[in-house]
Motif scaffolding. Structure first.
Motif, PDB file in Angstrom:
ATOM      1  N   ASP A 670      34.761  54.710  59.937  1.00 49.66           N
ATOM      2  CA  ASP A 670      35.750  55.218  58.994  1.00 49.66           C
ATOM      3  C   ASP A 670      36.890  55.963  59.671  1.00 49.66           C
ATOM      4  N   THR A 671      36.665  56.467  60.883  1.00 43.59           N
ATOM      5  CA  THR A 671      37.638  57.342  61.531  1.00 43.59           C
ATOM      6  C   THR A 671      38.540  56.608  62.507  1.00 43.59           C
ATOM      7  N   LEU A 672      38.062  55.504  63.096  1.00 47.50           N
ATOM      8  CA  LEU A 672      38.800  54.791  64.135  1.00 47.50           C
ATOM      9  C   LEU A 672      39.157  53.383  63.653  1.00 47.50           C
ATOM     10  N   PRO A 673      40.267  53.232  62.938  1.00 47.53           N
ATOM     11  CA  PRO A 673      40.598  51.919  62.374  1.00 47.53           C
ATOM     12  C   PRO A 673      40.880  50.856  63.424  1.00 47.53           C
ATOM     13  N   ASP A 674      41.567  51.206  64.512  1.00 42.30           N
ATOM     14  CA  ASP A 674      41.886  50.211  65.535  1.00 42.30           C
ATOM     15  C   ASP A 674      40.598  49.678  66.161  1.00 42.30           C
ATOM     16  N   PHE A 675      39.715  50.588  66.528  1.00 39.78           N
ATOM     17  CA  PHE A 675      38.455  50.198  67.137  1.00 39.78           C
ATOM     18  C   PHE A 675      37.630  49.335  66.182  1.00 39.78           C
ATOM     19  N   THR A 676      37.542  49.758  64.940  1.00 36.19           N
ATOM     20  CA  THR A 676      36.727  49.041  63.963  1.00 36.19           C
ATOM     21  C   THR A 676      37.287  47.642  63.710  1.00 36.19           C
ATOM     22  N   GLU A 677      38.610  47.556  63.621  1.00 35.03           N
ATOM     23  CA  GLU A 677      39.235  46.254  63.385  1.00 35.03           C
ATOM     24  C   GLU A 677      39.024  45.327  64.578  1.00 35.03           C
ATOM     25  N   ARG A 678      39.155  45.876  65.783  1.00 28.10           N
ATOM     26  CA  ARG A 678      38.985  45.045  66.975  1.00 28.10           C
ATOM     27  C   ARG A 678      37.561  44.540  67.093  1.00 28.10           C
ATOM     28  N   LEU A 679      36.593  45.415  66.841  1.00 24.20           N
ATOM     29  CA  LEU A 679      35.199  45.000  66.900  1.00 24.20           C
ATOM     30  C   LEU A 679      34.922  43.907  65.875  1.00 24.20           C
ATOM     31  N   GLY A 680      35.498  44.036  64.673  1.00 20.93           N
ATOM     32  CA  GLY A 680      35.305  43.006  63.656  1.00 20.93           C
ATOM     33  C   GLY A 680      35.937  41.683  64.064  1.00 20.93           C
ATOM     34  N   TRP A 681      37.128  41.755  64.668  1.00 21.55           N
ATOM     35  CA  TRP A 681      37.802  40.528  65.107  1.00 21.55           C
ATOM     36  C   TRP A 681      36.964  39.825  66.173  1.00 21.55           C
ATOM     37  N   LEU A 682      36.452  40.597  67.124  1.00 20.47           N
ATOM     38  CA  LEU A 682      35.629  39.996  68.180  1.00 20.47           C
ATOM     39  C   LEU A 682      34.374  39.360  67.606  1.00 20.47           C
ATOM     40  N   ALA A 683      33.791  39.987  66.624  1.00 25.47           N
ATOM     41  CA  ALA A 683      32.574  39.436  66.018  1.00 25.47           C
ATOM     42  C   ALA A 683      32.869  38.102  65.337  1.00 25.47           C
ATOM     43  N   ARG A 684      34.064  37.979  64.772  1.00 24.66           N
ATOM     44  CA  ARG A 684      34.414  36.737  64.079  1.00 24.66           C
ATOM     45  C   ARG A 684      34.872  35.645  65.040  1.00 24.66           C
ATOM     46  N   HIS A 685      35.637  36.020  66.068  1.00 24.61           N
ATOM     47  CA  HIS A 685      36.290  35.023  66.909  1.00 24.61           C
ATOM     48  C   HIS A 685      35.686  34.889  68.300  1.00 24.61           C
ATOM     49  N   ARG A 686      34.962  35.891  68.777  1.00 24.55           N
ATOM     50  CA  ARG A 686      34.310  35.827  70.087  1.00 24.55           C
ATOM     51  C   ARG A 686      32.855  36.283  69.952  1.00 24.55           C
ATOM     52  N   PRO A 687      32.107  35.596  69.123  1.00 25.31           N
ATOM     53  CA  PRO A 687      30.741  36.072  68.845  1.00 25.31           C
ATOM     54  C   PRO A 687      29.865  36.133  70.096  1.00 25.31           C
ATOM     55  N   GLN A 688      30.181  35.301  71.103  1.00 22.63           N
ATOM     56  CA  GLN A 688      29.368  35.340  72.322  1.00 22.63           C
ATOM     57  C   GLN A 688      29.533  36.669  73.060  1.00 22.63           C
ATOM     58  N   LEU A 689      30.660  37.366  72.829  1.00 24.22           N
ATOM     59  CA  LEU A 689      30.862  38.652  73.461  1.00 24.22           C
ATOM     60  C   LEU A 689      30.055  39.762  72.789  1.00 24.22           C
ATOM     61  N   THR A 690      29.903  39.663  71.501  1.00 22.57           N
ATOM     62  CA  THR A 690      29.318  40.782  70.765  1.00 22.57           C
ATOM     63  C   THR A 690      27.793  40.719  70.685  1.00 22.57           C
ATOM     64  N   ASP A 691      27.195  39.881  71.524  1.00 24.32           N
ATOM     65  CA  ASP A 691      25.730  39.898  71.611  1.00 24.32           C
ATOM     66  C   ASP A 691      25.221  41.267  72.066  1.00 24.32           C
ATOM     67  N   ALA A 692      26.067  42.008  72.779  1.00 27.66           N
ATOM     68  CA  ALA A 692      25.656  43.316  73.282  1.00 27.66           C
ATOM     69  C   ALA A 692      25.811  44.413  72.232  1.00 27.66           C
ATOM     70  N   VAL A 693      26.318  44.075  71.055  1.00 27.39           N
ATOM     71  CA  VAL A 693      26.463  45.045  69.974  1.00 27.39           C
ATOM     72  C   VAL A 693      25.325  44.822  68.991  1.00 27.39           C
ATOM     73  N   LEU A 694      24.457  45.783  68.886  1.00 28.20           N
ATOM     74  CA  LEU A 694      23.240  45.648  68.097  1.00 28.20           C
ATOM     75  C   LEU A 694      23.334  46.509  66.848  1.00 28.20           C
ATOM     76  N   HIS A 695      23.089  45.914  65.681  1.00 29.01           N
ATOM     77  CA  HIS A 695      23.117  46.646  64.427  1.00 29.01           C
ATOM     78  C   HIS A 695      21.698  46.750  63.900  1.00 29.01           C
ATOM     79  N   VAL A 696      21.178  47.961  63.882  1.00 23.55           N
ATOM     80  CA  VAL A 696      19.807  48.171  63.446  1.00 23.55           C
ATOM     81  C   VAL A 696      19.765  49.373  62.507  1.00 23.55           C
ATOM     82  N   HIS A 697      19.330  49.135  61.273  1.00 24.29           N
ATOM     83  CA  HIS A 697      19.154  50.221  60.303  1.00 24.29           C
ATOM     84  C   HIS A 697      20.401  51.102  60.215  1.00 24.29           C
ATOM     85  N   ASP A 698      21.564  50.481  60.042  1.00 27.16           N
ATOM     86  CA  ASP A 698      22.833  51.190  59.925  1.00 27.16           C
ATOM     87  C   ASP A 698      23.223  51.952  61.188  1.00 27.16           C
TER      88      ASP A 698
END
Length: 893
Positions: A670-698
């Motif tokens: 909620d506080t870092l819009p640039d970071f949040t948007e970039r992470l979302g873009w990478l997840a959509r367009h470079r999913p092979q990169l975001t394997d290192a980003v783990l989402h567990v129980h929020d």
């Protein structure tokens, strides 16, 4: 707030440059060893140990600093006071600790004395040191000859092995510093005869000015006065102002005077430029009865000694003398003595000791056991006693001083003859936390990072100052590299500065954003240096060579490989991922109040993901560091045609991917819009990169290791037949108790698990990463395990195969406890960490030793024996353990 906390709140950090430095102006900043350092080396061959050795130190004036036993000096090193001793049998005055040079010791340089840092406060309002002085002639020649005879397969020959300490035939010399005010200092020296017979001892406190006048300083200080108990001695300096030295004892001392000048006849066999009253005149008068070098009472001098002779100290008896150094007319902006504090010397020490007790009760916390509290306090004391003045102007050192001989041209060459020729900008004259006051009387940047984490518990201001200092423009290279250490500033140390800065920020209450901003801005430059210099083919896999872990591989990784070959390192790449995440955590925090850091957080996110992709590729890259069948990471040699070959040996370099983990705070989205948007873009367009980003129980976690690889590495890490020892994590797997040999670039190489001293001189010095337990990487691993614990993981076997399982937070706690247990007395009455050469008995067991590293099977202390540098992080572990216990009790309520 304790009295010491109140003083800390009012002092100015020593590198702040403010005119009034208050309580920090004086401290135990006098080095334990100045001889044999690069700074004092003016040779053509770069051999600092032989150019200015122990025997020359008693005759020859130093250029860049001074040394002594239990000493104190001002923060600029102009005026020094230390203890000298003579037992009536030695062939010299005991003015400094003795040890073997790198070439003399069978396992490298090594101090051959016994002393302990007993206590200290961060403002140096109080400090204690204990030195154990033999009553018979000190066996200098025997120690040199026997260690020269022994080889790598033999144990070190130590002072206790000579038999000179049998039947406790030694004096315990207790040196106490206590300040009545910032410039009113009492030094108490007590000596106790522990032997069975009466014994002689001379107590000889010496005070002297560092020789600056021989190297171009027009201001020559002076020591004058009658030397009576009433008037004392007057010490005048153009910068410090006037001080008075007085004394208190049952008898009057003999006052001996000379100059801090070289005895050229004794040092060089030449009477050219011979001083009339050279620095060794005190020694010659006491030891040999030769008073010809002493100055008359009416001659101003630059060195003076107070000699108290005790012809017969009875068994069990103690003799005590006190001296007091007091500013009279201080230079503008400096403190004079406070009249209300001008109490008896004994009372000053009593008050400050009580305040030190109160301070450490508050710092360490009530939940630690008495034994652990004592360990932590000793570790903190060692850190504070090992704060040293480090003065070094590389350009002046290379070019030479006015009026002095021109240095040989070889010193302008690169290593190994010339040193630090690429660091002519470096100009330090600062109080710096040293790894060890004798074996490492110079800073090392990655050691310093760990020191600061421990120091943050007692003096966060100084810890922040130290981390910032190494990044200042007069220390950091213009290209962004941090200076490694004096012997070669260009060596590459692991990039742990960001982690340390974040730890210190958190321990200081997470409120000093100015510090965090300053350090982050400089580390941006350092990060660029790493990317541009240590990723030569832009593969996001890194080299680095030495990286602090000398002796851990099959060969010296700092040596270049044949043309067209290079080494991709598991540890270098992991360190860079770790660096990324440290900078990411800092950027997240700064972006909360400064939106400019939002985009910088995105940059470190993306770089981390690129490194992660390079390390986690499964058959999709030319260079593979992960070995699926072994469940481990290895270094790899890359050939000119782009193909590669792993070097399959299981060492700490393959465990370090564990430390690259970070947990994203819940407010980031909620506080870092640039970071949040970039992470979302990478997840959509470079999913092979975001394997290192783990989402567990929020909870979002970034980690180099996916679940499967993490579980496999943990199986190795926690296996007592591999890395897990009774006292921490070993540096090399014990599967190599049977050595492994393989061919690397046409040369047969062998690696063997070596739990104790190094069995190879390949890397010089006394370091050995081929098996022992090292505190710094252990602390990083357990810190990382607590972050991994937030992932959705099954409990793991602890130890592997034992049938007992724990979650990762409990595993981290258990490893920390194994590390702390090194300093707990066992059923046999000894601590596991006690070095082999420390005798048994209550006079010895009262004093824990903080060694450089620890035996991989037994826990025995090894290497440097006063390494309350990174080994002092045991105090950090104890404080954190006590804090967790308190929190658990609060939750239980």
């Amino acid at each position: 707030m304790t009295a010491e906390h109140d003083r800390l709140a009012r002092v100015v950090a020593p590198t702040g440059g403010a005119p009034d430095e208050g309580w920090r102006l004086w401290g135990p900043y006098l080095a334990g060893r100045q001889w044999g350092t690069v700074r004092e080396d003016y040779s053509a061959d770069g051999d600092a140990w032989d150019n200015f050795d122990f025997d020359q130190a008693q005759h020859r004036a130093y250029r860049w600093g001074e040394d002594g036993i239990g000493g104190i000096c001002d923060r600029y090193g102009f005026l020094n006071l230390a203890v000298a001793l003579w037992n009536g049998n030695d062939d010299r005055l005991k003015e400094r600790y003795f040890g073997l040079s790198n070439g003399q010791g069978n396992h490298g340089e090594d101090a051959k004395e016994y002393w302990w840092h007993l206590d200290a406060t961060p403002t140096h309002s109080y400090a204690e040191l204990l030195y154990r002085y033999p009553q018979q002639a000190f066996p200098y020649a025997d120690l040199r000859a026997e260690n020269d005879r022994r080889g790598y397969g033999d144990e070190e020959y130590e002072l206790a092995d000579t038999g000179i300490l049998a039947d406790d035939r030694f004096f315990d010399v207790l040196v106490t510093h206590a300040k009545a005010s910032p410039t009113d200092i009492v030094i108490e020296i007590s000596a106790t005869n522990h032997g069975p017979d009466p014994a002689r001892l001379d107590l000889v406190p010496q005070i002297w000015f560092r020789n600056t006048w021989s190297w171009g300083d027009p201001r020559k200080p002076s020591i004058t006065g009658t030397g009576s108990a009433t008037d004392g001695l007057t010490l005048s300096h153009g910068f410090l102002g006037d001080y008075r030295l007085t004394w208190q004892a049952d008898t009057e001392p003999e006052v001996l005077r000379c100059d801090n000048e070289t005895n050229t006849v004794a040092a060089f066999g030449s009477d050219l430029h011979q001083a009339t009253y050279p620095k060794d005149a005190v020694e010659r008068a006491i030891v040999y009865g030769d008073r010809s070098g002493l100055a008359p009472d009416d001659i101003p001098v630059t060195k003076a000694a107070l000699r108290w002779s005790f012809p017969e100290i009875q068994p069990g008896a103690t003799v005590t003398v006190r001296v007091r150094l007091t500013a009279q007319e201080p230079a503008p902006g400096r403190h004079a003595a406070n009249i209300e504090d001008y109490v008896t010397p004994r009372r000053v020490a009593e008050v400050r000791k009580a305040e030190a007790d109160e301070f450490y009760d508050a710092v360490i916390g009530a939940e630690a056991t008495a034994e652990d509290r004592a360990t932590a306090r000793r570790a903190f004391a060692g850190l504070l006693w090992c704060k040293q003045l480090f003065r070094y102007d590389v350009r002046r050192w290379l070019d030479g001083d006015p009026g002095q001989p021109t240095p040989p041209p070889q010193r302008l060459q690169r290593q190994p003859l010339g040193r630090n020729t690429d660091w002519t900008h470096l100009y330090l004259a600062d109080i710096i936390s040293m790894p060890d006051e004798w074996e490492y009387p110079w800073f090392a940047s990655w050691d310093l990072a760990f020191h600061c984490v421990a120091l943050a518990h007692i003096d966060p201001g100084f810890a922040k100052d130290q981390l910032t200092l190494i990044c200042r423009e007069w220390a950091m290279h213009p290209n962004g590299q941090l200076p490694a250490y004096e012997w070669n500033f260009s060596d590459v140390n692991p990039p742990v500065h960001a982690w340390a800065a974040w730890q210190v920020y958190q321990l200081d209450g997470a409120r000093d954003r100015e510090f965090l901003t300053h350090i982050a801005a400089k580390l941006l430059l350092n990060f660029g240096w790493w990317v541009n210099r240590k990723d030569t083919d832009d593969s996001y896999l890194f080299e680095g060579g030495f990286l602090g872990m000398d002796n851990i591989g099959l060969f010296d990784r700092s040596d270049p490989l044949p043309d067209g070959h290079h080494l991709e390192q598991s540890d270098a790449t992991s360190w860079m991922a770790f660096f990324c995440l440290g900078m990411l955590a800092i950027s997240w925090e700064l972006a909360r109040t400064d939106r400019g850091w939002d985009g910088i957080a995105s940059k470190f996110l993306e770089h981390f993901l690129l490194i992660s992709e390079a390390m986690t590729s499964a058959g999709n890259a030319a260079v593979e560091l992960w070995n699926e069948s072994d469940g481990f990471y290895y270094d790899a040699v890359v050939f000119p045609d782009g193909t590669s070959r792993q070097i399959p040996v299981r060492t700490m370099v393959g465990l370090l991917p564990l430390v690259a983990v970070a947990v994203q705070p819940d407010w980031v989205e909620d506080t870092l819009p640039d970071f949040t948007e970039r992470l979302g873009w990478l997840a959509r367009h470079r999913p092979q990169l975001t394997d290192a980003v783990l989402h567990v129980h929020d909870q979002t976690t970034l980690a180099l290791l996916d679940q499967d690889r993490l579980q496999k590495l943990l199986t190795r890490l926690l296996d007592e037949q591999e890395f897990l020892s009774p006292h921490g994590i070993r540096a090399v797997s014990t599967v190599y108790r049977t050595p492994v040999t393989m061919e690397v670039e046409g040369v047969s190489r062998t690696l063997a698990y070596t739990p104790a001293e190094s069995d190879s001189g390949l890397f010089g010095g006394n370091s050995n990463w081929r098996g022992p337990v090292w505190f710094p990487v252990n602390v990083l691993i357990t810190d990382a395990l607590r972050s991994h614990a937030l992932r959705d993981l099954d409990d793991v076997g602890f130890p592997t195969g034992s049938g007992s399982v724990r979650d990762l937070a409990a595993v981290a706690d258990a490893i920390d406890d194994r590390l702390i247990s090194l300093f707990r007395i066992g059923p046999d009455g000894r601590r596991p960490s006690d070095p082999r050469h420390v005798p048994t008995g209550p006079l010895w067991q009262a004093h824990p030793t903080f060694s450089e590293y620890f035996h991989g099977d037994e826990g025995r202390g090894l290497g440097a024996s006063h390494q309350t540098g990174w080994t002092a992080v045991v105090a950090h572990l104890i404080c954190q353990q006590a804090q967790r216990t308190t929190q658990q009790k609060e939750i239980g309520k």
